[in-house]
Design an enzyme around this catalytic site. Structure first.
Site, PDB file in Angstrom:
ATOM      1  N   GLU A 158       0.813  -1.224   0.000  1.00 24.86           N
ATOM      2  CA  GLU A 158       0.000   0.000   0.000  1.00 24.86           C
ATOM      3  C   GLU A 158       0.839   1.264   0.000  1.00 24.86           C
ATOM      4  O   GLU A 158       0.411   2.310  -0.487  1.00 24.86           O
ATOM      5  CB  GLU A 158      -0.973  -0.007   1.184  1.00 24.86           C
ATOM      6  CG  GLU A 158      -2.086  -1.046   1.084  1.00 24.86           C
ATOM      7  CD  GLU A 158      -1.689  -2.425   1.599  1.00 24.86           C
ATOM      8  OE1 GLU A 158      -0.487  -2.638   1.900  1.00 24.86           O
ATOM      9  OE2 GLU A 158      -2.579  -3.295   1.714  1.00 24.86           O
ATOM     10  N   PHE A 199     -11.333  -7.147  14.421  1.00 19.35           N
ATOM     11  CA  PHE A 199     -10.279  -7.655  13.538  1.00 19.35           C
ATOM     12  C   PHE A 199      -9.898  -6.578  12.506  1.00 19.35           C
ATOM     13  O   PHE A 199     -10.745  -6.025  11.827  1.00 19.35           O
ATOM     14  CB  PHE A 199     -10.767  -8.919  12.807  1.00 19.35           C
ATOM     15  CG  PHE A 199      -9.747  -9.447  11.835  1.00 19.35           C
ATOM     16  CD1 PHE A 199      -8.515  -9.909  12.280  1.00 19.35           C
ATOM     17  CD2 PHE A 199     -10.012  -9.458  10.472  1.00 19.35           C
ATOM     18  CE1 PHE A 199      -7.566 -10.375  11.387  1.00 19.35           C
ATOM     19  CE2 PHE A 199      -9.064  -9.921   9.570  1.00 19.35           C
ATOM     20  CZ  PHE A 199      -7.845 -10.385  10.029  1.00 19.35           C
ATOM     21  N   GLN A 200      -8.622  -6.287  12.422  1.00 13.05           N
ATOM     22  CA  GLN A 200      -8.068  -5.288  11.499  1.00 13.05           C
ATOM     23  C   GLN A 200      -8.664  -3.898  11.703  1.00 13.05           C
ATOM     24  O   GLN A 200      -8.809  -3.130  10.761  1.00 13.05           O
ATOM     25  CB  GLN A 200      -8.195  -5.738  10.041  1.00 13.05           C
ATOM     26  CG  GLN A 200      -7.314  -6.957   9.772  1.00 13.05           C
ATOM     27  CD  GLN A 200      -7.151  -7.282   8.307  1.00 13.05           C
ATOM     28  OE1 GLN A 200      -8.047  -7.051   7.500  1.00 13.05           O
ATOM     29  NE2 GLN A 200      -6.008  -7.840   7.957  1.00 13.05           N
ATOM     30  N   LYS A 241     -17.484  -0.512   6.803  1.00  6.33           N
ATOM     31  CA  LYS A 241     -17.918  -1.557   5.866  1.00  6.33           C
ATOM     32  C   LYS A 241     -19.448  -1.553   5.700  1.00  6.33           C
ATOM     33  O   LYS A 241     -19.965  -1.730   4.592  1.00  6.33           O
ATOM     34  CB  LYS A 241     -17.443  -2.932   6.362  1.00  6.33           C
ATOM     35  CG  LYS A 241     -17.665  -4.031   5.344  1.00  6.33           C
ATOM     36  CD  LYS A 241     -16.936  -5.304   5.731  1.00  6.33           C
ATOM     37  CE  LYS A 241     -17.099  -6.376   4.657  1.00  6.33           C
ATOM     38  NZ  LYS A 241     -16.396  -7.612   5.021  1.00  6.33           N
ATOM     39  N   MET A 291      24.410   8.713   0.810  1.00  3.22           N
ATOM     40  CA  MET A 291      24.280  10.024   1.441  1.00  3.22           C
ATOM     41  C   MET A 291      24.630   9.954   2.929  1.00  3.22           C
ATOM     42  O   MET A 291      25.235  10.877   3.485  1.00  3.22           O
ATOM     43  CB  MET A 291      22.853  10.560   1.235  1.00  3.22           C
ATOM     44  CG  MET A 291      22.638  11.955   1.758  1.00  3.22           C
ATOM     45  SD  MET A 291      23.826  13.132   1.066  1.00  3.22           S
ATOM     46  CE  MET A 291      22.916  13.755  -0.339  1.00  3.22           C
TER      47      MET A 291
HETATM   48  C1  LIG Z   1      18.645  14.453   0.700  1.00  5.68           C
HETATM   49  C2  LIG Z   1      17.910  15.744   0.453  1.00  5.68           C
HETATM   50  C3  LIG Z   1      18.632  16.896   0.220  1.00  5.68           C
HETATM   51  C4  LIG Z   1      17.976  18.084  -0.087  1.00  5.68           C
HETATM   52  N1  LIG Z   1      18.717  19.186  -0.414  1.00  5.68           N
HETATM   53  C5  LIG Z   1      18.089  20.283  -0.907  1.00  5.68           C
HETATM   54  C6  LIG Z   1      18.830  21.384  -1.437  1.00  5.68           C
HETATM   55  O1  LIG Z   1      20.050  21.383  -1.464  1.00  5.68           O
HETATM   56  N2  LIG Z   1      18.129  22.424  -1.943  1.00  5.68           N
HETATM   57  C7  LIG Z   1      16.756  22.452  -1.963  1.00  5.68           C
HETATM   58  O2  LIG Z   1      16.169  23.397  -2.481  1.00  5.68           O
HETATM   59  N3  LIG Z   1      16.043  21.448  -1.439  1.00  5.68           N
HETATM   60  C8  LIG Z   1      16.668  20.362  -0.938  1.00  5.68           C
HETATM   61  N4  LIG Z   1      15.922  19.305  -0.471  1.00  5.68           N
HETATM   62  C9  LIG Z   1      14.444  19.422  -0.478  1.00  5.68           C
HETATM   63  C10 LIG Z   1      13.934  20.187   0.736  1.00  5.68           C
HETATM   64  O3  LIG Z   1      13.943  19.334   1.852  1.00  5.68           O
HETATM   65  C11 LIG Z   1      12.503  20.713   0.467  1.00  5.68           C
HETATM   66  O4  LIG Z   1      11.658  19.645   0.130  1.00  5.68           O
HETATM   67  C12 LIG Z   1      12.428  21.719  -0.668  1.00  5.68           C
HETATM   68  O5  LIG Z   1      13.418  22.700  -0.525  1.00  5.68           O
HETATM   69  C13 LIG Z   1      11.066  22.358  -0.676  1.00  5.68           C
HETATM   70  O6  LIG Z   1      10.899  23.091  -1.842  1.00  5.68           O
HETATM   71  P1  LIG Z   1       9.711  24.131  -1.971  1.00  5.68           P
HETATM   72  O7  LIG Z   1       9.678  25.017  -0.772  1.00  5.68           O
HETATM   73  O8  LIG Z   1       9.863  24.751  -3.306  1.00  5.68           O
HETATM   74  O9  LIG Z   1       8.408  23.183  -2.089  1.00  5.68           O
HETATM   75  P2  LIG Z   1       7.265  22.783  -1.040  1.00  5.68           P
HETATM   76  O10 LIG Z   1       7.835  22.249   0.194  1.00  5.68           O
HETATM   77  O11 LIG Z   1       6.332  21.926  -1.809  1.00  5.68           O
HETATM   78  O12 LIG Z   1       6.569  24.170  -0.707  1.00  5.68           O
HETATM   79  C14 LIG Z   1       5.831  24.838  -1.673  1.00  5.68           C
HETATM   80  C15 LIG Z   1       5.308  26.140  -1.104  1.00  5.68           C
HETATM   81  O13 LIG Z   1       4.536  26.779  -2.129  1.00  5.68           O
HETATM   82  C16 LIG Z   1       3.263  27.176  -1.597  1.00  5.68           C
HETATM   83  N5  LIG Z   1       2.276  27.127  -2.673  1.00  5.68           N
HETATM   84  C17 LIG Z   1       1.678  26.032  -3.210  1.00  5.68           C
HETATM   85  N6  LIG Z   1       0.817  26.386  -4.177  1.00  5.68           N
HETATM   86  C18 LIG Z   1       0.875  27.730  -4.268  1.00  5.68           C
HETATM   87  C19 LIG Z   1       0.198  28.690  -5.082  1.00  5.68           C
HETATM   88  N7  LIG Z   1      -0.701  28.333  -6.009  1.00  5.68           N
HETATM   89  N8  LIG Z   1       0.487  30.003  -4.892  1.00  5.68           N
HETATM   90  C20 LIG Z   1       1.386  30.402  -3.939  1.00  5.68           C
HETATM   91  N9  LIG Z   1       2.061  29.527  -3.143  1.00  5.68           N
HETATM   92  C21 LIG Z   1       1.808  28.216  -3.309  1.00  5.68           C
HETATM   93  C22 LIG Z   1       2.986  26.152  -0.498  1.00  5.68           C
HETATM   94  O14 LIG Z   1       2.057  26.661   0.426  1.00  5.68           O
HETATM   95  C23 LIG Z   1       4.383  25.922   0.085  1.00  5.68           C
HETATM   96  O15 LIG Z   1       4.683  26.877   1.086  1.00  5.68           O
HETATM   97  C24 LIG Z   1      16.559  18.125  -0.117  1.00  5.68           C
HETATM   98  C25 LIG Z   1      15.830  16.971   0.161  1.00  5.68           C
HETATM   99  C26 LIG Z   1      16.496  15.780   0.423  1.00  5.68           C
HETATM  100  C27 LIG Z   1      15.681  14.538   0.668  1.00  5.68           C
HETATM  101  C1  LIG Z   2      12.803   5.432   4.518  1.00  4.93           C
HETATM  102  C2  LIG Z   2      14.098   6.107   4.803  1.00  4.93           C
HETATM  103  N1  LIG Z   2      14.982   5.573   5.671  1.00  4.93           N
HETATM  104  C3  LIG Z   2      16.164   6.185   5.912  1.00  4.93           C
HETATM  105  C4  LIG Z   2      16.490   7.363   5.292  1.00  4.93           C
HETATM  106  C5  LIG Z   2      17.825   8.059   5.581  1.00  4.93           C
HETATM  107  N2  LIG Z   2      18.627   8.150   4.346  1.00  4.93           N
HETATM  108  C6  LIG Z   2      18.686   9.250   3.576  1.00  4.93           C
HETATM  109  S1  LIG Z   2      19.621   9.057   2.211  1.00  4.93           S
HETATM  110  C7  LIG Z   2      20.022   7.480   2.640  1.00  4.93           C
HETATM  111  C8  LIG Z   2      20.935   6.652   1.790  1.00  4.93           C
HETATM  112  C9  LIG Z   2      20.330   6.263   0.487  1.00  4.93           C
HETATM  113  O1  LIG Z   2      21.131   5.264  -0.092  1.00  4.93           O
HETATM  114  P1  LIG Z   2      20.915   4.819  -1.574  1.00  4.93           P
HETATM  115  O2  LIG Z   2      19.479   4.543  -1.827  1.00  4.93           O
HETATM  116  O3  LIG Z   2      21.861   3.741  -1.917  1.00  4.93           O
HETATM  117  O4  LIG Z   2      21.257   6.159  -2.378  1.00  4.93           O
HETATM  118  P2  LIG Z   2      22.691   6.916  -2.481  1.00  4.93           P
HETATM  119  O5  LIG Z   2      22.721   7.959  -1.424  1.00  4.93           O
HETATM  120  O6  LIG Z   2      23.754   5.890  -2.298  1.00  4.93           O
HETATM  121  O7  LIG Z   2      22.674   7.519  -3.848  1.00  4.93           O
HETATM  122  C10 LIG Z   2      19.406   7.131   3.855  1.00  4.93           C
HETATM  123  C11 LIG Z   2      19.573   5.822   4.537  1.00  4.93           C
HETATM  124  C12 LIG Z   2      15.517   7.895   4.421  1.00  4.93           C
HETATM  125  N3  LIG Z   2      15.726   9.066   3.780  1.00  4.93           N
HETATM  126  N4  LIG Z   2      14.366   7.249   4.159  1.00  4.93           N
END
Ligand SMILES: Cc1cc2nc3c(=O)[nH]c(=O)nc-3n(C[C@H](O)[C@H](O)[C@H](O)COP(=O)(O)OP(=O)(O)OC[C@H]3O[C@@H](n4cnc5c(N)ncnc54)[C@H](O)[C@@H]3O)c2cc1C
Ligand SMILES: Cc1ncc(C[n+]2csc(CCOP(=O)(O)OP(=O)(O)O)c2C)c(N)n1
Ligand SMILES: [Mg+2]
Length: 570
Positions: A49, A111-112, A161, A473
């Site tokens: 799911e 159940f469930q 249900k 990472m």
């Molecule tokens: C490993 C990892 C590394 C990351 N590193 C980076 C990085 O280096 N740089 C980076 O940028 N991000 C990075 N991120 C992502 C980060 O965590 C955020 O998810 C991201 O920055 C959010 O982008 P956002 O604010 O544009 O989008 P969202 O979080 O989706 O926010 C969107 C915003 O827009 C608003 N909005 C929506 N619709 C409208 C509309 N019609 N009009 C006006 N406002 C609206 C919403 O209310 C919200 O506040 C990383 C994520 C991971 C998993």
């Molecule tokens: C469900 C979940 N568990 C743990 C993490 C923490 N986490 C962030 S990046 C990462 C490593 C990802 O490894 P891989 O999929 O091999 O990608 P790589 O960074 O090597 O490109 C982990 C464990 C996460 N983001 N999501």
């Protein structure tokens, strides 16, 4: 006409224009599954799911329509939880429908039975428990309305249900939806528009911070016009990628923790930040105390609760950003920021020497090569869905998107296992698209069971596993901040080629740089799904990197001539 609750669910889905539902059956949702056979909606039978919820989100993000997931009570419902949380964090419109035990057994540990509305209260935009068939049509309509209006998000509808089994005289009710207190249609005041115009006119070093909201609002054209007329460079968040063409001369690239160095420096030196549909995530700002200290800030935002949450702003334009941009652009005076752009270009110049693409070929296969080659070989036209980790950041850096809705990734929750199911959802939304999954060896294994869904549905998706033998990472953080003590990050994976073959799909393995392009072409030209296991350099790191909570201008840079930590323009 007489309709059962189970039929009403599908009648409402048809009225909402739903064509595809991603789900998994079980006892408490069986009446709905039985009724499904009589309705023109395609059901995609997932393997878990969590996959259904990610598929619904991938669907929504690829085409802008609400994605729908369905599950039974108890474990079926709880398996949706990660996908729902992901959709909330990234503001994706999905509706999840769950079966619940008979209403007279609720509260008796039947159940469930699980209190899924209680469990998902903090991770849904709204949720409902339906125990009376007379509420069902209204609830279904409200669920779709809430999911797609204002700031989009996930809505869960839990249906007992006996409600599914009951029958009533029924007619579709299309009366206007009334939700007192819910205001998705706010507009900025005209005095605020005037003030914004003045601030824009006065700015000498403006930067646009374009976020996911640009894509959700469909404001790509308005953003382009605004940027060109005001001659303002555009930086993007991870989720904003595709909102502004990467090949445009005003495009700067990604900001933040793994953003380009020149982008972060430009933000720190800017005197006006125009934050357009982005929420100043901590991955974007680093230390908020030292963030863009000289900049006035204007926030284009639809959700008032985001304003002044992470970063204090000087002006907020609350409302749909497309309309705000239209209003502003109508009164703009053209500006020239040539000097400012030249200054940013100067900073950009020195970064090129650190780009792995420009370093001498040492015979090793780097992830950046693989992703850069996927970009070239697909002419930048693919719909790319990534998982979470180093490969995700390299994809953001090396696959340059000119088109909107062509890059789907898990940003806020950072959910490993997102890519494969989200890509399946995206493929159903846009069957003509050349969909590529770019996943790590770790994350791919979290939901790889969905390969069976691909095989059963007979769809074609290209899959690139960036296989570095590590949870890369996390290994990188251990390298930088935990003295290279690699606890629980080296990882032995199964033979991915055989895994693909076991599903009746095609698998291939690439170990040399010279083989990369041919393999990508082969995948593209094959009729069915091809999975390529790219064996890349094991201990490469993503640069630049702003250490968590650090100042945005203090980035760890790719070492060149023994230089490691740098700041400003060195
Ligand atoms: C490993 C990892 C590394 C990351 N590193 C980076 C990085 O280096 N740089 C980076 O940028 N991000 C990075 N991120 C992502 C980060 O965590 C955020 O998810 C991201 O920055 C959010 O982008 P956002 O604010 O544009 O989008 P969202 O979080 O989706 O926010 C969107 C915003 O827009 C608003 N909005 C929506 N619709 C409208 C509309 N019609 N009009 C006006 N406002 C609206 C919403 O209310 C919200 O506040 C990383 C994520 C991971 C998993
Ligand atoms: C469900 C979940 N568990 C743990 C993490 C923490 N986490 C962030 S990046 C990462 C490593 C990802 O490894 P891989 O999929 O091999 O990608 P790589 O960074 O090597 O490109 C982990 C464990 C996460 N983001 N999501
Ligand atoms: Mg890995």
């Amino acid at each position: 006409m007489k309709r059962t609750g189970a039929q009403i669910i599908w009648e409402c889905l048809v009225h909402e224009g739903v064509k595809t539902v991603f789900g998994y059956p079980g006892g408490a949702i069986l009446p709905a599954y039985d009724a499904m056979l009589d309705y023109p909606i395609h059901h995609v039978h997932v393997r878990h799911e969590q996959g259904a919820a990610h598929m619904a989100e991938g669907y929504a993000r690829a085409c802008g329509e609400v994605g729908v997931a369905m599950a039974t009570s108890g474990p079926g419902a709880t398996n949706l939880v990660t996908g729902i949380a992901n959709a909330l964090m990234d503001s994706s419109p999905i509706v999840c429908i769950t079966g619940q035990v008979h209403s007279k057994y609720i509260g008796y540990d039947a159940f469930q039975e699980t209190d899924i509305t209680g469990i998902t209260l903090p991770i849904t935009k709204h949720n409902y428990l339906v125990t009376d068939i007379h509420d069902l049509t209204r609830v279904m309509r409200e669920a779709f309305y809430i999911a797609r209006s204002g700031r989009p998000g996930p809505v869960l509808v839990d249906i007992a249900k006996d409600v599914q089994q009951a029958a009533i005289e029924w007619e579709y009710d299309d009366a206007p939806i009334r939700l007192p207190g819910y205001r998705p249609d706010l507009r900025p005041l005209s005095k605020d528009i005037q003030q914004a115009l003045e601030m824009i006119r006065e700015a000498k070093r403006p930067v646009i911070l374009a976020g996911h909201g640009v894509l959700m609002s469909g404001a790509m054209h308005e953003l382009l016009q605004f940027a060109e007329q005001t001659h303002t460079p555009v930086a993007m968040t991870l989720l904003g990628i595709g909102g502004f063409p990467a090949s445009h001369p005003l495009n700067l690239g990604m900001m933040g923790m793994h953003g380009e160095a020149w982008v972060n420096h430009a933000i720190q030196e800017s005197d006006l930040l125009l934050a357009i549909g982005m929420r100043f995530d901590d991955r974007v700002t680093g230390n908020v105390k030292t963030y863009a200290p000289q900049a006035k800030k204007i926030h284009f935002e639809i959700d008032p609760s985001e304003v002044n949450k992470n970063v204090k702003v000087d002006l907020a334009l609350i409302g749909d950003l497309r309309q705000s941009l239209e209003q502003i652009t109508a009164h703009l005076q053209p500006s020239d920021h040539g000097e400012w752009l030249a200054h940013i270009d100067e900073i950009r110049g020195e970064s090129a020497v650190r780009d792995i693409q420009n370093l001498a070929d040492d015979g090793h296969l780097y992830a950046a090569h693989v992703i850069n080659d996927i970009w070239h070989t697909t002419n930048g036209d693919a719909l790319v869905v990534t998982d979470v980790g180093q490969h995700q950041m390299w994809t953001a850096q090396y696959y340059r998107h000119d088109k909107p809705h062509s890059f789907i990734t898990s940003g806020g929750l950072g959910t490993m296992g997102f890519a494969l199911p989200a890509a399946i959802g995206a493929k159903f939304a846009r069957p003509e698209a050349d969909v590529w999954v770019i996943a790590g060896d770790g994350g791919f294994q979290m939901t790889q069971a969905e390969l069976a869904t691909i095989a059963q549905e007979g769809i074609k998706i290209n899959i690139a596993i960036v296989n570095n033998g590590y949870l890369g990472m996390v290994r990188q953080w251990q390298e930088f901040f935990y003295e290279r003590r690699y606890a629980a990050t080296p990882m032995r994976s199964p033979d991915f080629v055989k895994i693909a073959e076991a599903h009746g799909l095609t698998g291939a393995r690439v170990t040399k740089r010279a083989e990369v392009k041919d393999a990508i072409r082969y995948a593209q030209e094959s009729e069915g799904t091809v999975l390529i296991d790219f064996r890349v350099e094991q201990e490469d790191s993503v640069y630049p990197m702003v250490p968590a909570g650090g100042d945005l201008h203090n980035m760890i840079r790719r070492p060149v001539q023994d230089v490691l930590v740098e700041s400003a323009r060195d």
